[in-house]
Design an enzyme around this catalytic site. Sequence first.
Site, PDB file in Angstrom:
ATOM      1  N   LYS A  58       7.688   0.619  -7.871  1.00  0.00           N
ATOM      2  CA  LYS A  58       8.017  -0.367  -8.901  1.00  0.00           C
ATOM      3  C   LYS A  58       6.776  -0.878  -9.627  1.00  0.00           C
ATOM      4  O   LYS A  58       6.741  -0.942 -10.865  1.00  0.00           O
ATOM      5  CB  LYS A  58       8.755  -1.563  -8.271  1.00  0.00           C
ATOM      6  N   THR A  59       5.768  -1.276  -8.852  1.00  0.00           N
ATOM      7  CA  THR A  59       4.580  -1.870  -9.460  1.00  0.00           C
ATOM      8  C   THR A  59       3.880  -0.878 -10.373  1.00  0.00           C
ATOM      9  O   THR A  59       3.483  -1.206 -11.496  1.00  0.00           O
ATOM     10  CB  THR A  59       3.623  -2.373  -8.365  1.00  0.00           C
ATOM     11  N   GLU A  80       9.142  -6.110 -12.897  1.00  0.00           N
ATOM     12  CA  GLU A  80       9.430  -5.493 -11.615  1.00  0.00           C
ATOM     13  C   GLU A  80      10.639  -6.196 -11.013  1.00  0.00           C
ATOM     14  O   GLU A  80      10.686  -7.427 -10.944  1.00  0.00           O
ATOM     15  CB  GLU A  80       8.215  -5.627 -10.713  1.00  0.00           C
TER      16      GLU A  80
END
Length: 471
Positions: free
Chosen positions: A124-125, A168
Site C-alpha cells: 500500500k505505502t 493509503e
Amino acid sequence: MSTPTPSLPPALERPHFIGIGGAGMSGIAKILAQRGAAVAGSDTKDSETAEALRALGVTVHIGHDAAHLAETTTAVVVSSAIRQENPELAAARERGVPVVHRSDALAALMDGARPIAVAGTHGKTTTTSMLAVALGALGLEPSYAIGGDLDAPGSNAHHGGGAIFVAEADESDRSFHAYSPEVAIVLNVELDHHANYASMEEIYDSFVTFAGKIRPGGTLVVSADQPGAVELTARVRDRLDRPDLGIVTVGAAEHADVRITAVTPRGLTSEVTVVLDGRPLTFTVSVPGRHYAHNAVAALAAGVAMGVPVEELAEALAKYTGVRRRLQLKGEAAGVQVIDSYAHHPTEMTADLEAIRSAAGPDARVLVVFQPHLFSRTRELGAEMGAALALADASLVLDIYPAREDPVPGITSALVIEAARAAGADVAAEHDKGRVPEVVAGMAKPGDLVLTMGAGDVTDLGPLVLARLSG
C-alpha cells in the site's frame, strides 16, 4: 490547475491527536494544519516527525496527560492502537469532547476531492507513494496521505491544490470502510491482522465491503495474479449489484486487462513492459524487484482510470525513487551496504529478499537482522517468517516487537528461529539489540548487503551498524 482549499469540518478546526507521531496520525494532522486547523497532539516520545509537525505550527506534547487537552479542543482523534485507559481519551469522554477515529478524519478531508484509495495486505505505502510522486511530477498537485515518509520526516502527507487525493487505505481494523473512493486499488488479499480477523472469510467480506464503497461510476483496480485478489474479484462480481463499477485487472496473467509481459532487472531499477488496450508500453521503475514493478503497474492503471494520459503517467512513474523503510539504502561502510526494510509479513519478507538477491552481485552475501512484529502475527505466521529467512545467507532474529500488544505466554521469536533452521537457514537469536552492531560487523565482509527488517524499532540499528563498520 489549483482548486480552492476546502473548508474544515467544525469538529476538526481545533483537533487533538493522541499518538500524533504515528505514520497515519501525523499525516492527517499535517494536512489539517496546512488547511488552517489549530492542531495539537501528544505522543510517548519525541521524534523527527514531531519536529516536522511543530514546524507547521502544531503543538506536540510528549507523554500522555489529561492536562494536554485544551479547553478549546473540538475533537480528539484516535487510532485503533490507543487504549481505552489513555488519560487524554478518558478526559475527552468526561468533558463530552467528540472522539473521532483517524479513518473518519481522513474521510472528511477527502470529501469534495477525487480520491484514489490504495488497499491490500502488502504494497500500500509503495503504491500510494508512486501515485503521489507521479501525479505531482505531472503538475496535478495531488493531496496525499501515506503510511510512510517519501524522503524526509513529515513527507508522508500533503495538502495539494489539485482535485485528486491519494490515500493509503488500511484494512487492519476495517477502517477503510470509511472511504468512498473514485478509484480503489486492491493489490493482494492475505490473512493478516489476526487480532481483528479470525479467518480469510472475514477478510474477504471486509474487502467486498470496501469495494462496495467505490463511488458510482468508479473503478476497482485489482491484481489478476495474486490468488486472494482473484478470489476477491469473483466475490465482488457475484455479491455486488454494481453494473456501474468498472473492474480493471492487472498482472502477468493472460486475461489481465493491463498485462505485464516483462520485468527486466537493471541493477537497482527495473524495466517493465505492459500491454494496455492492445498496445505495448515500456517504462522504468526506479526500485528493484518484481513486486515493486507490479505495484507501479497498478498505479499506472489507477491513474489512467482517473483520466491521466498513459504515456505521460508511465514516464512520471520513473520519478519515484523509493520511500523510507521500503528497501531504503541507509549507507555504505567498509564495502558493506546497509538497507532498511519494513517487511514484517512472510510475503513481504520473501519479496524484499528476492528483490535484493536480484540486485546484488553474484558474490554478495545477504545478511538479515529481523525483528518479528506483534505476538499475534508471530503466533500465526512465525513458521512462514522463518522459511522466508532461508533466502538470506545468515540472519539474526531479535525478540518480538510488541507494539500495541501484551505478551502472549509461549509466543517468542524462537518460533521463527526453529522454523528457519528447519528450512536450512543459518540463523541465530540475539536478545540484546545493543550487541547487534558488533555482531554484524563481525559477520559482514566487503560486498555484502545487510538488511534490517521489520516494522518495529529494528530500523534504528542501521545507522549504528554503519558506525561500527566505519570504526
